[in-house]
Design a protein around this motif. Sequence first.
Motif, PDB file in Angstrom:
ATOM      1  N   THR A 263       0.848  -1.177   0.000  1.00 41.57           N
ATOM      2  CA  THR A 263       0.000   0.000   0.000  1.00 41.57           C
ATOM      3  C   THR A 263       0.885   1.228   0.000  1.00 41.57           C
ATOM      4  O   THR A 263       1.938   1.258   0.621  1.00 41.57           O
TER       5      THR A 263
ATOM      6  N   LYS B 196       0.999   5.458  -2.033  1.00 38.23           N
ATOM      7  CA  LYS B 196       0.774   6.249  -3.236  1.00 38.23           C
ATOM      8  C   LYS B 196       2.114   6.672  -3.831  1.00 38.23           C
ATOM      9  O   LYS B 196       3.059   6.990  -3.113  1.00 38.23           O
TER      10      LYS B 196
ATOM     11  N   THR C 156       4.274   9.310  -5.185  1.00 42.58           N
ATOM     12  CA  THR C 156       4.239  10.764  -4.964  1.00 42.58           C
ATOM     13  C   THR C 156       5.159  11.544  -5.900  1.00 42.58           C
ATOM     14  O   THR C 156       5.039  12.764  -6.007  1.00 42.58           O
TER      15      THR C 156
ATOM     16  N   THR D 255       7.425   7.058  -3.091  1.00 36.54           N
ATOM     17  CA  THR D 255       6.105   6.776  -2.546  1.00 36.54           C
ATOM     18  C   THR D 255       5.976   7.421  -1.174  1.00 36.54           C
ATOM     19  O   THR D 255       6.954   7.898  -0.601  1.00 36.54           O
ATOM     20  N   ASP D 256       4.751   7.394  -0.649  1.00 34.38           N
ATOM     21  CA  ASP D 256       4.528   7.932   0.692  1.00 34.38           C
ATOM     22  C   ASP D 256       4.573   6.828   1.741  1.00 34.38           C
ATOM     23  O   ASP D 256       4.146   7.025   2.880  1.00 34.38           O
TER      24      ASP D 256
ATOM     25  N   GLY E 265       0.687   9.931  -8.436  1.00 37.51           N
ATOM     26  CA  GLY E 265      -0.640  10.063  -7.845  1.00 37.51           C
ATOM     27  C   GLY E 265      -1.396   8.746  -7.749  1.00 37.51           C
ATOM     28  O   GLY E 265      -2.423   8.671  -7.083  1.00 37.51           O
ATOM     29  N   LYS E 266      -0.891   7.715  -8.405  1.00 41.70           N
ATOM     30  CA  LYS E 266      -1.568   6.423  -8.371  1.00 41.70           C
ATOM     31  C   LYS E 266      -1.127   5.611  -7.153  1.00 41.70           C
ATOM     32  O   LYS E 266       0.004   5.706  -6.699  1.00 41.70           O
ATOM     33  N   GLU E 267      -2.040   4.785  -6.664  1.00 41.92           N
ATOM     34  CA  GLU E 267      -1.725   3.824  -5.620  1.00 41.92           C
ATOM     35  C   GLU E 267      -1.044   2.610  -6.262  1.00 41.92           C
ATOM     36  O   GLU E 267      -1.521   2.089  -7.274  1.00 41.92           O
TER      37      GLU E 267
ATOM     38  N   ASP F  79      -3.275  -0.329  -6.730  1.00 42.54           N
ATOM     39  CA  ASP F  79      -4.207  -0.224  -7.859  1.00 42.54           C
ATOM     40  C   ASP F  79      -3.516  -0.565  -9.171  1.00 42.54           C
ATOM     41  O   ASP F  79      -4.125  -1.166 -10.069  1.00 42.54           O
TER      42      ASP F  79
END
Length: 465
Positions: free
Chosen positions: A32, A34, A36, A72-73, A107-109, A112
């Motif tokens: 998990t 996003k 960034t 990523t975050d 911006g996408k996960e 996903d």
Amino acid sequence: MRKPTSPLQPTVAAASPACEAAVSLFCIMLITGKITGLTVADVRFPTSVGHHGSDAMHTDPDYSAAYVVIETDAGDGLKGHGLTFTLGKGTEIVVCAVKALSAHVVGKELEDIVKNFRDFYRQLTSDGQLRWIGPEKGAVQLATAAVLNAVWDLWAKKEKKSPNQLISCIDFRYITDALTEEEALEILQNGKHGQKAREEYMANNGYPAYTTSCAWLGYSDQQLQKLCTDALKDGWTRFKVKVGADLDDDKRRCKLISDMIGPNNQMMLDANQRWDVNEAIHWVSELAVFKPLWIEEPTSPDDILGHATISKALAPLGIGVATGEQCHNRVMFKQFLQANALQYLQIDSCRLGSVNENLSVLLMAKKFNIPVCPHAGGVGLCELVQHLIIFDYVSVSQSLENRMCEYVDHLHEHFKYPVSIKGAAYMLPKDPGYSTEMKEESVVQYQFPNGHVWQQLILEKKVQL
């Protein structure tokens, strides 16, 4: 010691501890987080100064890469590292293409993306405007590979994936007349039989390799002799020789190398697209006395029927045709296979659309019973392709007959997790990811044109921008 690991993990009930994560590129965990940010750097190494990589068509290459970092975050600072290989000039174009593609990524996960990887792949390759300047080919496809290589590096952790999930990464559009999704799934399911024994073989022996480092076209005879002598001492038995500039000189150089390596070792030839079709047949026939296993890229990499003509003409001489390092996409590979235009298929980790597209080509090669002998070398290509070839052996081809992977002994010191070669074989990687992460100091020092190395070469007038 860290256990071997790799982005692709074949599906097995209980993989051996020695290669549980490394025998394949499919060792994956849903993460998990996003995405960034995405950055890309133009990193070039001045290999032209020493004539490294020189051949009949590319006389002064500077091995280079458009190097991508995806941020990523995720709380652990997770990043993905990817690259695509170039020869110097033009890297700036690929960098621009990567930046243009970044809008589809940032911006996408990550979860996903990997849940619908086929859709994500098609989104990158079907941008309504970018596709016009390169529908799954050229600079846009090279940029796509760099981005996707970074995504696979992000995704490469520890949870195994089933064949169904693996198939869901592949875009079958345009190739179902050669390979259906059902056929691909059957190949992967059949690949589970005897998988543990193949994993253990890889852990103990590695994947057979050949060297191109001894016989670049720009090397002197003295350099060729020294490099061949050293390679023989290190256990190398398969040698590729660059040809195509001058027939008499090719005969002389091939004899020099043939006399050194002896009749029990193998020679391959590589013309790097230099000839017309009839010229290729004549030239290679003249070199047949040296009994090469194959002639690589004898003509235009786009000329499928030309390769078929050459293949048919050279078959009575026992010489095969190898090609693929500049094959644009899975569609061209499909046609090469359908036309019996090659006997050795050479995938490339950056020319095609990363792991996703390479998977489709590996599966088609299995169906057509053509051995895969990947292109490697350059910047990071060996690090990348090691995962693909080990996965191919363990989960797809189940065979090492007439199979070997190219190795070039350049620039591995710039990678955080460099490829390991022992006894002329690729040994299993021991670190998580796709082996694409470069050392930060190398990226800074060799960034073009403002890195210290390039500024010094400009000052010394050894290169011109």
